[in-house]
Design an enzyme around this catalytic site. Sequence first.
Site, PDB file in Angstrom:
ATOM      1  N   HIS A 136      50.618   5.192  62.601  1.00 47.03           N
ATOM      2  CA  HIS A 136      50.947   4.371  63.665  1.00 47.03           C
ATOM      3  C   HIS A 136      49.771   3.728  64.871  1.00 47.03           C
ATOM      4  O   HIS A 136      49.849   2.828  65.610  1.00 47.03           O
ATOM      5  CB  HIS A 136      51.991   4.084  63.537  1.00 47.03           C
TER       6      HIS A 136
ATOM      7  N   HIS B 185      47.564   1.204  68.020  1.00 52.29           N
ATOM      8  CA  HIS B 185      47.454   0.983  68.970  1.00 52.29           C
ATOM      9  C   HIS B 185      46.146   1.610  69.634  1.00 52.29           C
ATOM     10  O   HIS B 185      46.481   0.060  70.577  1.00 52.29           O
ATOM     11  CB  HIS B 185      48.758   1.559  69.517  1.00 52.29           C
TER      12      HIS B 185
ATOM     13  N   SER C 276      48.734  -1.714  61.539  1.00 53.89           N
ATOM     14  CA  SER C 276      48.521  -0.171  60.599  1.00 53.89           C
ATOM     15  C   SER C 276      49.418  -0.167  59.316  1.00 53.89           C
ATOM     16  O   SER C 276      49.517   0.116  57.742  1.00 53.89           O
ATOM     17  CB  SER C 276      49.734   0.853  61.128  1.00 53.89           C
TER      18      SER C 276
HETATM   19 FE   LIG Z   1      54.077   0.927  68.131  1.00 52.20          FE
END
Ligand SMILES: [Fe+2]
Length: 248
Positions: free
Chosen positions: A123, A128, A188
Amino acid sequence: MAVGPLVAAAPYLIQQKYQDYTADQHGVWEELVRRRRGQLDAHACREYLEGFEIIGLQDDRLPDLSAITDQLRPRTGWSTTPVSGFLPAEAFFEMLAARMFPTTTWLRGRDSLGYIPEPDIFHDVFGHVPMHAHPVFADFLQHYGSVCAKVKDPDALERLGRLFWYTVEFGLIRQDGKIKVYGSGVISSHGECTNVIDGGCEVRDFSLNEVLSTPVKVDAIHKLLFAIESFDQIYEAMRQAEKQEAGA
Ligand SMILES: [Fe+2]
């Protein structure tokens, strides 16, 4: 850009023991990337896909955080910094303000490829970090941290948390006449991304005041998300939010 030493976040900083990842864990990473690739090639925004290449993510190996930082730092000043787990808000904002993205080093197991309740390295990094290579997004995220670090009013912090949620975590953008995804939670998660693509989720034009007043539901698939026109829009929205919520 000089940053002072971390105070609130200091106890949470760790080293990533890269050599400790097993062949099976690299295989889990490869499987996770493989599951997301097809959808993202078609539906991720171009800045995410460019960032993925810039930071040197590999499809078949877990990422080495220091190698990613070596790519990011000269470009936007960001680092991908290993931390021990979930950070208290004060520590989280302090790190964002210093352009350090707190990143977990653990990886979900094969029994929970589709969903995990807490962020893991997939994740955090896959979701990100590619966006941190984009200069405007990078400046927005740093500004977000520096503003939130100064806000004490819990209601204002909750509203600012919604801004984070509907941009950094679940943000959408219009590109080439289509809705594309850039928020980590949509990048994700196959379920969240499919929900957006298939029209299960209403998409409204981003409006700062509407975002600040739309509560976050962490335990249900989204029924409403917001699309920006460009990343300049969230940069400007953050300046406006600073005036409204921090009295700047
Ligand atoms: Fe996050």
